[in-house]
Motif scaffolding. Structure first.
Motif, PDB file in Angstrom:
ATOM      1  N   GLY A   1       0.745  -1.238  -0.233  1.00  0.00           N
ATOM      2  CA  GLY A   1       0.018   0.325  -0.282  1.00  0.00           C
ATOM      3  C   GLY A   1       1.331   1.145  -0.149  1.00  0.00           C
ATOM      4  O   GLY A   1       0.562   2.633   0.174  1.00  0.00           O
ATOM      5  N   LEU A   2       2.079   1.406  -0.321  1.00  0.00           N
ATOM      6  CA  LEU A   2       2.659   2.097  -0.359  1.00  0.00           C
ATOM      7  C   LEU A   2       2.801   3.796  -0.997  1.00  0.00           C
ATOM      8  O   LEU A   2       2.695   5.071  -0.993  1.00  0.00           O
ATOM      9  N   HIS A   3       2.638   2.951  -2.528  1.00  0.00           N
ATOM     10  CA  HIS A   3       1.032   4.275  -3.180  1.00  0.00           C
ATOM     11  C   HIS A   3       0.447   4.632  -2.602  1.00  0.00           C
ATOM     12  O   HIS A   3      -0.752   5.387  -3.770  1.00  0.00           O
ATOM     13  N   ARG A   4      -1.005   4.246  -1.597  1.00  0.00           N
ATOM     14  CA  ARG A   4      -1.891   5.187  -1.561  1.00  0.00           C
ATOM     15  C   ARG A   4      -1.781   6.354  -1.892  1.00  0.00           C
ATOM     16  O   ARG A   4      -1.243   7.358  -1.428  1.00  0.00           O
ATOM     17  N   PRO A   5      -2.770   7.404  -2.003  1.00  0.00           N
ATOM     18  CA  PRO A   5      -2.513   8.813  -2.071  1.00  0.00           C
ATOM     19  C   PRO A   5      -3.000   9.018  -0.980  1.00  0.00           C
ATOM     20  O   PRO A   5      -4.523   8.955   0.302  1.00  0.00           O
ATOM     21  N   ILE A   6      -2.695  10.356  -0.393  1.00  0.00           N
ATOM     22  CA  ILE A   6      -3.354  11.105   0.715  1.00  0.00           C
ATOM     23  C   ILE A   6      -3.536  12.653   0.595  1.00  0.00           C
ATOM     24  O   ILE A   6      -2.550  13.420  -0.711  1.00  0.00           O
ATOM     25  N   THR A   7      -5.039  12.722   0.934  1.00  0.00           N
ATOM     26  CA  THR A   7      -6.093  13.183   0.407  1.00  0.00           C
ATOM     27  C   THR A   7      -6.159  14.688   1.236  1.00  0.00           C
ATOM     28  O   THR A   7      -6.573  16.193   1.191  1.00  0.00           O
ATOM     29  N   THR A   8      -5.716  14.872   2.527  1.00  0.00           N
ATOM     30  CA  THR A   8      -6.169  15.609   3.362  1.00  0.00           C
ATOM     31  C   THR A   8      -4.678  15.905   4.792  1.00  0.00           C
ATOM     32  O   THR A   8      -3.433  14.808   4.210  1.00  0.00           O
ATOM     33  N   SER A   9      -4.767  16.966   5.284  1.00  0.00           N
ATOM     34  CA  SER A   9      -3.351  17.371   5.567  1.00  0.00           C
ATOM     35  C   SER A   9      -3.624  17.026   6.893  1.00  0.00           C
ATOM     36  O   SER A   9      -2.627  16.860   7.823  1.00  0.00           O
ATOM     37  N   ASP A  10      -4.906  16.872   7.284  1.00  0.00           N
ATOM     38  CA  ASP A  10      -4.822  16.578   8.736  1.00  0.00           C
ATOM     39  C   ASP A  10      -4.400  15.040   8.840  1.00  0.00           C
ATOM     40  O   ASP A  10      -4.705  14.459   8.402  1.00  0.00           O
ATOM     41  N   ILE A  11      -4.056  14.813  10.735  1.00  0.00           N
ATOM     42  CA  ILE A  11      -3.810  13.266  11.356  1.00  0.00           C
ATOM     43  C   ILE A  11      -4.223  13.503  12.192  1.00  0.00           C
ATOM     44  O   ILE A  11      -5.784  13.921  12.953  1.00  0.00           O
ATOM     45  N   SER A  12      -4.549  11.621  12.635  1.00  0.00           N
ATOM     46  CA  SER A  12      -5.459  11.242  13.459  1.00  0.00           C
ATOM     47  C   SER A  12      -4.204  10.809  14.557  1.00  0.00           C
ATOM     48  O   SER A  12      -3.393  10.169  14.269  1.00  0.00           O
ATOM     49  N   ARG A  13      -5.050  10.741  16.054  1.00  0.00           N
ATOM     50  CA  ARG A  13      -4.275  10.321  16.829  1.00  0.00           C
ATOM     51  C   ARG A  13      -5.292   9.346  17.193  1.00  0.00           C
ATOM     52  O   ARG A  13      -6.692   9.783  18.310  1.00  0.00           O
ATOM     53  N   PRO A  14      -5.400   8.512  17.270  1.00  0.00           N
ATOM     54  CA  PRO A  14      -6.410   7.177  17.277  1.00  0.00           C
ATOM     55  C   PRO A  14      -6.834   6.652  18.476  1.00  0.00           C
ATOM     56  O   PRO A  14      -7.234   4.897  18.908  1.00  0.00           O
ATOM     57  N   GLY A  15      -7.304   7.384  19.558  1.00  0.00           N
ATOM     58  CA  GLY A  15      -7.301   6.704  21.392  1.00  0.00           C
ATOM     59  C   GLY A  15      -8.505   6.242  21.164  1.00  0.00           C
ATOM     60  O   GLY A  15      -8.622   5.300  21.904  1.00  0.00           O
ATOM     61  N   LEU A  16      -9.561   6.988  20.707  1.00  0.00           N
ATOM     62  CA  LEU A  16     -10.927   6.409  20.772  1.00  0.00           C
ATOM     63  C   LEU A  16     -11.159   5.226  20.462  1.00  0.00           C
ATOM     64  O   LEU A  16     -11.184   4.148  20.849  1.00  0.00           O
ATOM     65  N   GLU A  17     -10.969   5.378  18.985  1.00  0.00           N
ATOM     66  CA  GLU A  17     -10.673   3.651  18.150  1.00  0.00           C
ATOM     67  C   GLU A  17     -10.043   2.465  18.972  1.00  0.00           C
ATOM     68  O   GLU A  17     -10.115   1.543  18.661  1.00  0.00           O
ATOM     69  N   MET A  18      -8.563   3.040  19.583  1.00  0.00           N
ATOM     70  CA  MET A  18      -7.969   1.462  20.162  1.00  0.00           C
ATOM     71  C   MET A  18      -8.993   1.156  21.653  1.00  0.00           C
ATOM     72  O   MET A  18      -9.280  -0.252  22.095  1.00  0.00           O
ATOM     73  N   ALA A  19     -10.018   2.146  22.305  1.00  0.00           N
ATOM     74  CA  ALA A  19     -10.906   1.960  23.132  1.00  0.00           C
ATOM     75  C   ALA A  19     -12.412   1.134  22.572  1.00  0.00           C
ATOM     76  O   ALA A  19     -13.282   0.723  22.801  1.00  0.00           O
ATOM     77  N   GLY A  20     -11.544   1.021  20.710  1.00  0.00           N
ATOM     78  CA  GLY A  20     -14.032   0.703  20.031  1.00  0.00           C
ATOM     79  C   GLY A  20     -14.406   1.348  19.813  1.00  0.00           C
ATOM     80  O   GLY A  20     -15.619   0.638  19.435  1.00  0.00           O
TER      81      GLY A  20
END
Length: 312
Positions: free
Chosen positions: A23-42
């Motif tokens: 997947g190294l050639h996947r495009p990046i479409t937004t400059s926002d980044i995410s720290r998925p803390g809530l996602e880690m909690a489910g």
């Protein structure tokens, strides 16, 4: 064509690829980044899957508290079809379930030795620069006393010749003929030259010259913030030009407005000197010194003092 791909981040920040190489050639479409803390909690109800996911010590410490099955389930949900990549900071150890899910869904997982906050800041700045709205304008961009001056006008009016004179007077050329402009912030426009014509200047009757070769590396620069536009137009006798400088026109590029001055062109006028003085005067105005307003104020005081008392 995508402006930025996950592979570009690996090369820019010297990231170590741990999994999901497909997947190294996947495009990046937004400059926002995410720290998925809530996602880690489910909690995946509002998971911004289209962003680069950055995991630090907090997120990985929480993962260690989960059992193997639950950990793999969370990682599979994190590796969405549109997720461009997941980056682990601080050089931390990555769970095997993470690598397994990344390989299965072809989501690149990379590792950086940098601290999370510093890496997030550098990554955001890089993406905002690369993904900023862009446009191209026919003109010349010159750095004059630290002021980025965009010189525009119809073809043949003398833009390039004026730029050459400015370079000879010690100023720096950024771009000639075509200026690529990107809006890095709501009030920040940065201009640069296309790679093909970088450092080149076209003078009618002389041809194409390389400014850096002729005048040295100090005569050019790669990019410059644009704060002033000077539009050159042939002298029109029927048109009334501003003689005091009280009126200030604006030019809108993308979503940003910059000051625009119109300078009439006719034989005998030294455009390079006029533009040079315009740049210096623009700097003075930004420092709070406005000669036109000072003159108007003095004139009003003189008129007021000269009015006879019987007419007051």
């Amino acid at each position: 064509m995508a402006k930025v791909r996950t592979k570009d981040l690996m090369e820019k920040f010297n990231l170590e690829l741990v999994g999901g190489e497909e997947g190294l050639h996947r495009p990046i479409t937004t400059s926002d980044i995410s720290r998925p803390g809530l996602e880690m909690a489910g909690y995946f109800n509002y998971y911004p899957a289209e962003r680069i996911q950055v995991l630090g010590k907090t997120e990985l410490s929480f993962l260690e508290l989960l059992d193997k099955t639950e950990r793999l389930s969370r990682m599979e949900k994190l590796c969405a079809d549109i997720t461009p990549g997941i980056i682990i900071t601080r050089g931390l150890e990555i769970p095997d379930e993470f690598v397994e899910a990344a390989d299965r869904y072809a989501v690149p997982v990379m590792r950086s030795p940098m601290k999370t906050t510093r890496f997030s800041s550098r990554l955001t700045n890089y993406l905002e620069s690369k993904l900023a709205p862009t446009t191209a304008i026919h003109g010349v961009l010159v750095d004059i006393y630290g002021v980025g001056v965009l010189i525009t006008g119809k073809s043949g009016v003398g833009k390039s010749e004026t730029a050459l004179e400015l370079v000879k007077r010690g100023h720096r050329l950024v771009a000639d003929d075509c200026v690529e402009i990107r809006q890095e912030d709501m009030d920040t426009l940065v201009g640069n030259s296309p790679d093909l014509i970088e450092h080149l200047l076209e003078i009618r009757g002389l041809g194409i010259i390389n400014v850096m070769t002729l005048f040295g590396a100090g005569a050019v620069r790669t990019n410059k913030r644009i704060t002033l536009c000077i539009d050159l137009e042939l002298w029109d006798k029927a048109k009334q030009y501003d003689r005091l400088g009280l009126e200030e026109d604006k030019m809108k590029i993308i979503d940003t407005e910059i000051t625009k001055l119109t300078i009439p062109v006719r034989p005998g006028r030294n455009l390079a000197v006029i533009i040079e003085v315009a740049a210096m005067n623009f700097r003075l105005k930004r420092m709070g010194v406005n000669a036109a307003e000072q003159f108007t104020s003095k004139l009003a005081n003189v008129i007021e003092d000269s009015v006879p008392e019987e007419f007051e």
